[in-house]
Design a protein around this motif. Structure first.
Motif, mmCIF file in Angstrom:
data_model
loop_
_atom_site.group_PDB
_atom_site.id
_atom_site.type_symbol
_atom_site.label_atom_id
_atom_site.label_comp_id
_atom_site.label_asym_id
_atom_site.label_seq_id
_atom_site.Cartn_x
_atom_site.Cartn_y
_atom_site.Cartn_z
ATOM 1 N N ILE A 1 13.821 -7.377 0.655
ATOM 2 C CA ILE A 1 12.576 -7.171 1.395
ATOM 3 C C ILE A 1 12.802 -6.206 2.567
ATOM 4 N N TYR B 1 4.787 -4.151 -1.809
ATOM 5 C CA TYR B 1 5.809 -5.158 -2.005
ATOM 6 C C TYR B 1 5.896 -5.597 -3.465
ATOM 7 N N GLU C 1 6.622 -12.465 -0.859
ATOM 8 C CA GLU C 1 7.100 -11.082 -0.910
ATOM 9 C C GLU C 1 8.619 -11.116 -1.013
#
Length: 179
Positions: A105, A26, A48
């Protein structure tokens, strides 16, 4: 993998942030203590903000935070698939959405710069604010086909269109007419 970090001083509140991470995990965000450079809250889990990318950096403009990352594979010369992608958010901690509303993400990311002509694999965005509203950016290409596939640095104009940064082009030699 805490590689290719990007440090960002938030112009709205003078808080200091660090993005870091690699393609094999990440992109994470933590707040830094501006006096020590260490994590402000080491017991808090990093936020993240993106996946499948590296060389992250944050910039701010007109109330928006922009996360620019390098996506794809590097280090293979003309076979590299590097490209620069971005998302934006009203909060420094995200979520960072692309122009289609997809969270970075979850693999989203609006294309900022891709391979073009002789230049293959652009990556590692760097902001150059020259003042007076003039901005440029740096990046490197994994390969310049006119230079035997060597990696090269480029500095180009940073433009803005419809609330998004746009990779401008440098002028090429020639005669121009202004109308």
């Amino acid at each position: 993998n805490a590689i290719d970090p990007g440090v960002f001083l938030d112009p709205t509140d003078d808080r200091l942030w660090l993005t870091y991470g690699s393609y094999f995990g990440y992109i994470r965000l933590v707040e830094l203590d501006p006096k020590t450079g260490k994590r402000m809250h080491p017991s808090r889990k990093p936020v993240e903000v993106a996946i499948n990318s590296e060389a992250s950096i944050l910039i701010h403009r007109d109330g928006w935070y922009y996360l620019l990352v390098t996506h794809g594979s590097c280090c293979a010369g003309a076979n590299s698939t590097y490209n620069i992608r971005m998302g934006r958010s009203k909060k420094v901690t995200g979520p960072y959405l692309d122009n289609m509303g997809i969270d970075m993400i979850k693999g989203g990311g609006k294309l900022f710069a891709g391979s073009s002509g002789r230049f293959i694999g652009p990556g590692h965005f760097g902001l150059l604010d020259l003042g007076g509203g003039v901005q440029k950016f740096s990046l490197h290409y994994e390969a310049d086909l006119d230079r035997g596939g060597s990696s090269v640095l480029d500095i180009r104009p940073l433009l803005w269109r419809d609330g998004w940064p746009v990779a401008g082009d440098n002028f090429v030699a020639g005669t121009y007419s202004i109308e």
